[in-house]
Design an enzyme around this catalytic site. Sequence first.
Site, PDB file in Angstrom:
ATOM      1  N   VAL A 115       1.200   3.573   2.498  1.00 15.03           N
ATOM      2  CA  VAL A 115       1.782   3.765   3.607  1.00 15.03           C
ATOM      3  C   VAL A 115       2.938   2.677   3.785  1.00 15.03           C
ATOM      4  CG1 VAL A 115       1.782   3.697   5.991  1.00 15.03           C
ATOM      5  CG2 VAL A 115      -0.037   5.106   4.671  1.00 15.03           C
ATOM      6  N   ARG A 143      -5.342 -10.572  -2.002  1.00 13.98           N
ATOM      7  CA  ARG A 143      -5.225 -10.103  -3.173  1.00 13.98           C
ATOM      8  C   ARG A 143      -3.854  -9.580  -3.593  1.00 13.98           C
ATOM      9  NH1 ARG A 143      -6.109  -4.985  -3.991  1.00 13.98           N
ATOM     10  NH2 ARG A 143      -6.886  -4.596  -1.892  1.00 13.98           N
ATOM     11  N   LYS A 171     -11.713  12.166  15.223  1.00 10.90           N
ATOM     12  CA  LYS A 171     -10.424  11.632  15.429  1.00 10.90           C
ATOM     13  C   LYS A 171      -9.361  12.550  15.796  1.00 10.90           C
ATOM     14  CE  LYS A 171     -10.726   8.097  11.568  1.00 10.90           C
ATOM     15  NZ  LYS A 171     -10.391   7.911  10.294  1.00 10.90           N
ATOM     16  N   GLY A 199       0.723  -1.169  -0.030  1.00 17.32           N
ATOM     17  CA  GLY A 199      -0.144  -0.002   0.141  1.00 17.32           C
ATOM     18  C   GLY A 199       0.825   1.246  -0.111  1.00 17.32           C
ATOM     19  N   GLY A 225      -4.037  10.234   1.672  1.00 14.59           N
ATOM     20  CA  GLY A 225      -4.356   9.857   2.984  1.00 14.59           C
ATOM     21  C   GLY A 225      -5.686   8.884   2.374  1.00 14.59           C
ATOM     22  N   ARG A 236      -7.069   2.968  18.460  1.00 14.62           N
ATOM     23  CA  ARG A 236      -6.481   4.261  19.034  1.00 14.62           C
ATOM     24  C   ARG A 236      -7.043   4.674  20.304  1.00 14.62           C
ATOM     25  NH1 ARG A 236      -6.817   6.961  13.033  1.00 14.62           N
ATOM     26  NH2 ARG A 236      -4.825   5.859  12.061  1.00 14.62           N
ATOM     27  N   ARG A 257     -11.168  17.580   2.039  1.00 14.92           N
ATOM     28  CA  ARG A 257     -10.239  16.806   1.112  1.00 14.92           C
ATOM     29  C   ARG A 257      -9.976  18.027  -0.046  1.00 14.92           C
ATOM     30  NH1 ARG A 257      -7.460  12.440   2.392  1.00 14.92           N
ATOM     31  NH2 ARG A 257      -9.318  11.222   2.883  1.00 14.92           N
ATOM     32  N   HIS A 273      -0.479  17.269   4.005  1.00 13.65           N
ATOM     33  CA  HIS A 273      -1.676  17.764   4.888  1.00 13.65           C
ATOM     34  C   HIS A 273      -1.479  19.064   5.241  1.00 13.65           C
ATOM     35  CE1 HIS A 273      -3.775  14.173   4.190  1.00 13.65           C
ATOM     36  NE2 HIS A 273      -3.789  13.830   5.522  1.00 13.65           N
ATOM     37  N   CYS A 307      -3.210  10.861  10.680  1.00 10.58           N
ATOM     38  CA  CYS A 307      -2.078  11.702  10.057  1.00 10.58           C
ATOM     39  C   CYS A 307      -2.324  13.237  10.418  1.00 10.58           C
ATOM     40  CB  CYS A 307      -2.099  11.529   8.495  1.00 10.58           C
ATOM     41  SG  CYS A 307      -3.729  11.438   7.854  1.00 10.58           S
ATOM     42  N   ASN A 332       1.866  13.742   4.989  1.00  8.41           N
ATOM     43  CA  ASN A 332       0.835  12.579   5.698  1.00  8.41           C
ATOM     44  C   ASN A 332       1.159  11.489   5.546  1.00  8.41           C
ATOM     45  OD1 ASN A 332       0.196  13.710   2.777  1.00  8.41           O
ATOM     46  ND2 ASN A 332      -1.213  11.931   3.054  1.00  8.41           N
TER      47      ASN A 332
END
Lengths: 347, 347
Positions: free
Chosen positions: A17, A42, A222, A15, A162, A102, A244, A251, A131, A325
């Site tokens: 990140v 996958r 968050k 991915g 993000g 979290r 966004r 960011h 982030c 980010n």
Amino acid sequence: MEAKGYHVAVVGATGAVGQQMLQTLENRNFPISKLTLLSSERSAGTKVTFKNEEYTVQAATPESFEGVQIALFSAGGNVSKQLAPEAVKRGAIVVDNTSAYRMDENVPLVVPEVNEEALKTHNGIIANPNCSTIQMVVALEPLRQAYGLNKVIVSTYQAVSGAGAVAINELREQSKAILNGDQFTPEILPVKGDEKHYQIAFNAIPQIDKFQDNGFTFEEMKMINETKKIMNTPQLQVAATCVRLPVETGHSESVYIEIDQKDVTADQIKALLKDADGVTLQDDPSNQIYPMPAHCVGKNDVFVGRIRKDLDQENGFHMWIVSDNLLKGAAWNSVQIAESLIKLQLV
Amino acid sequence: MEAKGYHVAVVGATGAVGQQMLQTLENRNFPISKLTLLSSERSAGTKVTFKNEEYTVQAATPESFEGVQIALFSAGGNVSKQLAPEAVKRGAIVVDNTSAYRMDENVPLVVPEVNEEALKTHNGIIANPNCSTIQMVVALEPLRQAYGLNKVIVSTYQAVSGAGAVAINELREQSKAILNGDQFTPEILPVKGDEKHYQIAFNAIPQIDKFQDNGFTFEEMKMINETKKIMNTPQLQVAATCVRLPVETGHSESVYIEIDQKDVTADQIKALLKDADGVTLQDDPSNQIYPMPAHCVGKNDVFVGRIRKDLDQENGFHMWIVSDNLLKGAAWNSVQIAESLIKLQLV
């Protein structure tokens, strides 16, 4: 004799990140004796290069974590919920980049510049914050410590990365279509899997993650809840509006704060942030120096500028906070947590 | 017998706002007996079509205003400073879209939904406010009247068309270059004529207009000072952070307000704005309905959504305000002022 280094697993290695995590582990020359790269079914079989060596990514199962000491998770909340306890059961410490744990009272939520000590209370899982929260608390914690902090109002300007590699691709393809006068159908943003999708290219969408009943989005909640947990300030007033933008990575945040002390100047705040851990001050309006997403990409620091005193509120200040980010907001903060675990002899 | 209509002049007829003024005059079927199109020497000679008739734009001189009854200026502050008094001397009423006269005590600064009555005090010149100010006061004035208003903190998300046609072109060309992996040199944004220029495509620039010594930009100070003047509320606390985005047209604003009354709900504010002049409420989070710049282009209204009560401050509310900066932010507000002048029999 034990190898000089740790058996590290990266979950979600293919991915946006995950790729940055590998790059960061390589850049930091993180002490790795063995590297296990994991993903969903996958993406299993994908070849990934780390330090000039080719690895084949494997489908993550509970057994994948046998012998793993540090597991960096960034493959979505469901994967973390399912597999993080399995990794812990097998002796690994998990650094989880999803929102799954979290707000769990038994899980420390850590930004090393702010609350590295909280790592000592871990029970196997450590959560990496959202982030947009991370970059804000890195800039605000030095002010809280020096002057006390009682109010934060933030409006974000968030990059599409993000929302993952598919969102980056959507921004690029849509931008091309609009510039060429071609048709296009939004399919990913604002929220993958939500009912409606909107144009992101040359637009601004005031929705990140789904809506709660109180009118705030989960992304906004968050920022509100995680900021209080990381700073350990349940009484702090925090409000957020998350938006966004057609920016690929980086960011930005327009932040208004009220501190407890009333005689502080903008210059004092600048001096404090100039020397703060993880912060680069970019604040010279007369030379048009201020942070921007296009200039922060690939850098680990949090960039702060446009610091100025409110014209009415003597304890009020405005500032502009920008960071990559995918790095400080995700991969770098996770690797930094792993480095802190080593430093504090917790692994 | 006098012709049924007015001799109207448009100064800056070839610019981004001038073009929208002509379109708006045509759409509104504004009563025009004679139309005089003026510009700088440089653009003189350009052919422009209005109601299927071709006009040749002429270089503006003091004599151009002989017989003109209503002059709409949008050709930069210097042109207004030089020629608006000449137009007034010859009997015209000037509606000026530049910042030249906005804070002049002898000049009303008008948004018809807010302070139409101020037109009655005019001395020949009427100022059209800054684009980002107009859309905000249209949304906030009904709240001020109903509940009292004491604090406004706004972060803007502004489109490049506010910096003129050259900035639109720069955004398009830069976006193409970046998508093709080509080189490019920023030449216009953030501020034409300022020392440094930065990438706007896929970026966010926290500078609109030049910086003042207090760390705020002139754009931010316009929002602060003009809001107080239009609403006639010198005690109102206003703070602004203005940011330029890779959006062609449509300014967005994340606005936090504190009202005087303490028992007001978000639903009451929504009900009030639903019926407010010049406002379209777009606020249905459960169906992902909220305002966005891409959806406001070509519309005269101010769009408001994401209205929600602050989680800590019982008199605090957040909202998201979007409008076409070339229409309500400029051309439409100017034409609307001209319509009000007729309605109030001031012309």
